[in-house]
Design an enzyme around this catalytic site. Structure first.
Site, mmCIF file in Angstrom:
data_model
loop_
_atom_site.group_PDB
_atom_site.id
_atom_site.type_symbol
_atom_site.label_atom_id
_atom_site.label_comp_id
_atom_site.label_asym_id
_atom_site.label_seq_id
_atom_site.Cartn_x
_atom_site.Cartn_y
_atom_site.Cartn_z
ATOM 1 N N ASN A 203 -13.022 -12.107 -11.172
ATOM 2 C CA ASN A 203 -11.929 -11.636 -10.323
ATOM 3 C C ASN A 203 -12.165 -10.240 -9.745
ATOM 4 O OD1 ASN A 203 -10.814 -14.089 -10.755
ATOM 5 N ND2 ASN A 203 -9.235 -13.402 -12.192
ATOM 6 N N ARG B 237 -9.082 -19.615 -3.124
ATOM 7 C CA ARG B 237 -8.149 -18.807 -2.340
ATOM 8 C C ARG B 237 -8.836 -17.600 -1.711
ATOM 9 N NH1 ARG B 237 -2.614 -18.991 -3.194
ATOM 10 N NH2 ARG B 237 -2.279 -16.774 -3.486
ATOM 11 N N ASP C 90 -4.071 -15.535 -17.880
ATOM 12 C CA ASP C 90 -5.330 -16.269 -18.102
ATOM 13 C C ASP C 90 -5.766 -16.268 -19.565
ATOM 14 O OD1 ASP C 90 -6.135 -16.677 -15.170
ATOM 15 O OD2 ASP C 90 -5.675 -14.555 -15.298
ATOM 16 N N CYS D 284 -3.365 -29.177 -0.707
ATOM 17 C CA CYS D 284 -3.669 -28.936 -2.112
ATOM 18 C C CYS D 284 -4.947 -28.113 -2.272
ATOM 19 C CB CYS D 284 -3.782 -30.252 -2.862
ATOM 20 S SG CYS D 284 -5.072 -31.293 -2.224
HETATM 21 N N1 EPU Z 1 2.717 -14.967 -5.158
HETATM 22 C C1 EPU Z 1 3.607 -15.249 -4.155
HETATM 23 N N2 EPU Z 1 3.214 -15.035 -2.876
HETATM 24 C C2 EPU Z 1 1.994 -14.539 -2.538
HETATM 25 C C3 EPU Z 1 1.072 -14.246 -3.571
HETATM 26 C C4 EPU Z 1 1.472 -14.466 -4.886
HETATM 27 O O1 EPU Z 1 4.731 -15.682 -4.407
HETATM 28 O O2 EPU Z 1 1.699 -14.367 -1.342
HETATM 29 C C5 EPU Z 1 3.102 -15.207 -6.564
HETATM 30 C C6 EPU Z 1 2.274 -16.329 -7.196
HETATM 31 O O3 EPU Z 1 2.791 -17.589 -6.874
HETATM 32 C C7 EPU Z 1 2.376 -15.996 -8.669
HETATM 33 C C8 EPU Z 1 2.429 -14.457 -8.669
HETATM 34 O O4 EPU Z 1 2.784 -14.072 -7.350
HETATM 35 O O5 EPU Z 1 3.586 -16.497 -9.214
HETATM 36 C C9 EPU Z 1 1.130 -13.797 -9.074
HETATM 37 O O6 EPU Z 1 0.068 -14.246 -8.253
HETATM 38 P P1 EPU Z 1 -1.157 -13.280 -7.855
HETATM 39 O O7 EPU Z 1 -1.135 -13.116 -6.380
HETATM 40 O O8 EPU Z 1 -1.093 -12.075 -8.703
HETATM 41 O O9 EPU Z 1 -2.385 -14.161 -8.272
HETATM 42 P P2 EPU Z 1 -3.744 -14.359 -7.477
HETATM 43 O O10 EPU Z 1 -4.181 -13.100 -6.847
HETATM 44 O O11 EPU Z 1 -3.666 -15.578 -6.655
HETATM 45 C C10 EPU Z 1 -5.316 -13.624 -9.432
HETATM 46 C C11 EPU Z 1 -6.433 -14.267 -10.191
HETATM 47 C C12 EPU Z 1 -5.861 -15.288 -11.158
HETATM 48 C C13 EPU Z 1 -4.903 -14.580 -12.100
HETATM 49 C C14 EPU Z 1 -3.810 -13.878 -11.291
HETATM 50 C C15 EPU Z 1 -2.868 -13.069 -12.156
HETATM 51 C C16 EPU Z 1 -8.262 -14.220 -8.656
HETATM 52 C C17 EPU Z 1 -9.197 -14.979 -7.775
HETATM 53 N N3 EPU Z 1 -7.347 -14.923 -9.254
HETATM 54 O O12 EPU Z 1 -4.701 -14.672 -8.703
HETATM 55 O O13 EPU Z 1 -6.952 -15.788 -11.894
HETATM 56 O O14 EPU Z 1 -4.319 -15.521 -12.958
HETATM 57 O O15 EPU Z 1 -4.413 -12.985 -10.339
HETATM 58 O O16 EPU Z 1 -3.568 -12.065 -12.810
HETATM 59 O O17 EPU Z 1 -8.393 -13.009 -8.808
HETATM 60 C C18 EPU Z 1 -8.239 -17.452 -12.883
HETATM 61 O O18 EPU Z 1 -9.128 -16.586 -12.981
HETATM 62 O O19 EPU Z 1 -8.312 -18.583 -13.414
HETATM 63 C C19 EPU Z 1 -7.051 -17.145 -12.111
HETATM 64 C C20 EPU Z 1 -6.169 -18.067 -11.711
#
Ligand code: EPU
Length: 456
Positions: free
Chosen positions: A42, A114, A328, A138
């Site tokens: 990440n 993403r 995670d 999806c």
């Molecule tokens: N959210 C929204 N709108 C947005 C963006 C996020 O509602 O535009 C919500 C999401 O639905 C969720 C919350 O905000 O409920 C947190 O999501 P976040 O944006 O923080 O997650 P992410 O950036 O998509 C990254 C990691 C994830 C990790 C999360 C939380 C990466 C590629 N992914 O996801 O890692 O769980 O932060 O720390 O950096 C993994 O490694 O398996 C993984 C899923």
């Protein structure tokens, strides 16, 4: 025959480590030995995107062989960035010939990742346009991107949605903005950073995520010439600059993988030294590990995690943004908690649907109740969120082998631990997905003494 026990088997394992999709495990053995974690998935993937912002090449070290890295490499190459492997785990990215990629090519490389969302800011600066494939399908998943799009609009980007996906354009240079995130989203914070650093003027981001991987991304951007001030209370102020140069950086270690192996040691009554595990980024995890009864010894090179012998204790966990307990980490810990004496509760407050993997554990004999609306609790530290869930795990329950299918990355790793913990054979399918984020998984399991064979 277990192919990993023969010379020929070893060869086939290392030749096709990430393509094996179905694996038969013979469980009931502790995992004992050493594994090494390299750069964090990440961070590495985002650092690779940051290279696009520069006008000279960047070098990134500690890059693991995982599929998400390959996805980002493919996307960079689709945009005519030259990516060269200088040594094992060391890549150079030269963005000087960057050009627009065809929509279909972006879509093909992106898969279910993403990451393409994060290309938007850098591409808008470099080329004035960017695409996000297949929104709402999806392949991007149910996780929304509204925070990302709102932030990009605030910088002056135009956003046009079509059946194919989303096209963004920047009619003029993007300008600094005030962005207040509704939730400290990791991705949206990175989006703002990667866009604001080259926007005209000052950006103030409030309610930002402050995960260690974000701090490492900020360190990279500073090396490139950015001016970023991290203030108290989740506020980040970025003064835009006209140009950025390439960076040279070693990625922060993968704390999620480290926590996964730590939980594997606990679940299997094992003893695993995780070379590269770093205490600072794991403090919240280590507190929980200790409360459960797990033992750890920290040295300069890594952390040794082991089962204490005897019984382990139940615990209440609330997942949260950093510095809370990461979402995670809960999946592998839940496998260990099936072996704890008493009732544990895990409140998942970051994602609305992250307990699907527990079905397989129940099939193997675990006692886990999932509450889809969460559980109200007076002792909560993390505020209740509208979409949260909770899992109640009552142990100890012996696990017995079963046929199970990996649902996602972290859930998948927990399935593997469960199969290794369980007595008797288990067949785990769809294992390939785990290579998105775990480097050399099968070699590591082999080195720790797991018994398994790849299925045709
Ligand atoms: N959210 C929204 N709108 C947005 C963006 C996020 O509602 O535009 C919500 C999401 O639905 C969720 C919350 O905000 O409920 C947190 O999501 P976040 O944006 O923080 O997650 P992410 O950036 O998509 C990254 C990691 C994830 C990790 C999360 C939380 C990466 C590629 N992914 O996801 O890692 O769980 O932060 O720390 O950096 C993994 O490694 O398996 C993984 C899923």
């Amino acid at each position: 025959m277990n192919p990993v026990e023969t010379a020929a088997g070893k060869a086939s394992l290392s030749a096709h480590p990430e393509s094996a999709d179905t694996i038969k495990f013979e469980g009931g053995k502790p995992l004992v030995g050493e594994v090494e974690v390299r750069g964090a998935k990440n961070l590495v993937t985002k650092a690779m995107v940051a290279a696009l912002l520069a006008d000279s090449p960047s070098v990134l070290r500690g890059v693991p062989h995982i599929r998400d890295v390959a996805v980002v490499r493919g996307l960079l190459e689709a945009h005519a960035v030259t990516v060269t492997e200088l040594a094992d785990g060391e890549i150079q990215m030269d963005p000087r010939g960057v050009e627009s990629a065809h929509f279909a090519e972006i879509d093909a490389h992106a898969g279910s990742s993403r990451i393409p969302i994060l290309f938007c800011g850098p591409l808008l600066h470099q080329l004035g346009e960017a695409y996000i494939p297949d929104l709402g399908g999806c392949r991007i998943g149910d996780r929304p991107i509204n925070f990302h799009l709102d932030a990009l609009r605030a910088f002056g980007a135009e956003v046009d949605k079509s059946n194919e996906g989303i096209r963004l354009s920047a009619p003029a240079r993007l300008v600094g903005a005030r962005v207040d995130l509704p939730y400290p989203s990791v991705g949206a914070t990175e989006q703002v950073l990667l866009t604001a650093v080259r926007a005209k003027g000052v950006t103030e981001l409030t309610n930002a995520a402050i995960e260690p991987e974000i701090m490492d991304l900020i360190a990279i951007l500073q090396k490139m010439g950015a001016i970023i001030v991290v203030e108290p209370n989740r506020t980040i102020v970025i003064e835009g600059v006209d140009s950025l140069s390439g960076y040279d950086h070693r990625a922060i270690a993968d704390r999620n993988e480290a926590a996964s192996w730590a939980a594997a040691a606990l679940a299997t009554r094992g003893d695993i030294y995780v070379r590269g595990a770093h205490q600072q980024e794991l403090m919240t995890f280590l507190n929980v590990y200790r409360k459960v009864g797990g033992v750890f010894d920290i040295d300069d090179e890594g952390i040794r995690f082991r089962h204490p012998g005897g019984a382990i204790k139940p615990v209440v966990i609330e997942t949260d943004v950093h510095p809370g307990f990461m979402t995670d980490w809960q999946q592998p810990m839940i496998v260990a908690l099936t072996q704890a004496e008493g009732r544990s509760i895990v409140h998942e407050t970051v994602y609305e649907n992250r307990f699907g993997f527990t079905d397989a554990l129940v099939k193997m004999g675990a006692d886990i109740q999932v509450y889809k609306e969460g559980i109200a609790s007076i002792t909560r530290r993390v505020p209740r969120r509208p979409l949260e869930q909770a899992a109640v795990i009552t142990g100890p329950t012996p696990l017995t082998g079963a046929n199970i299918r990996v649902p996602d990355l972290r859930g998948g790793f927990s399935h593997i631990i469960a199969a290794v913990t369980a007595s008797g054979p288990s067949t785990v399918s769809n294992v390939g997905i785990i290579s998105r984020g775990y480097e050399h998984l099968l070699q590591k399991l082999d080195g720790l003494g797991a018994t398994f064979e790849l299925q045709e």
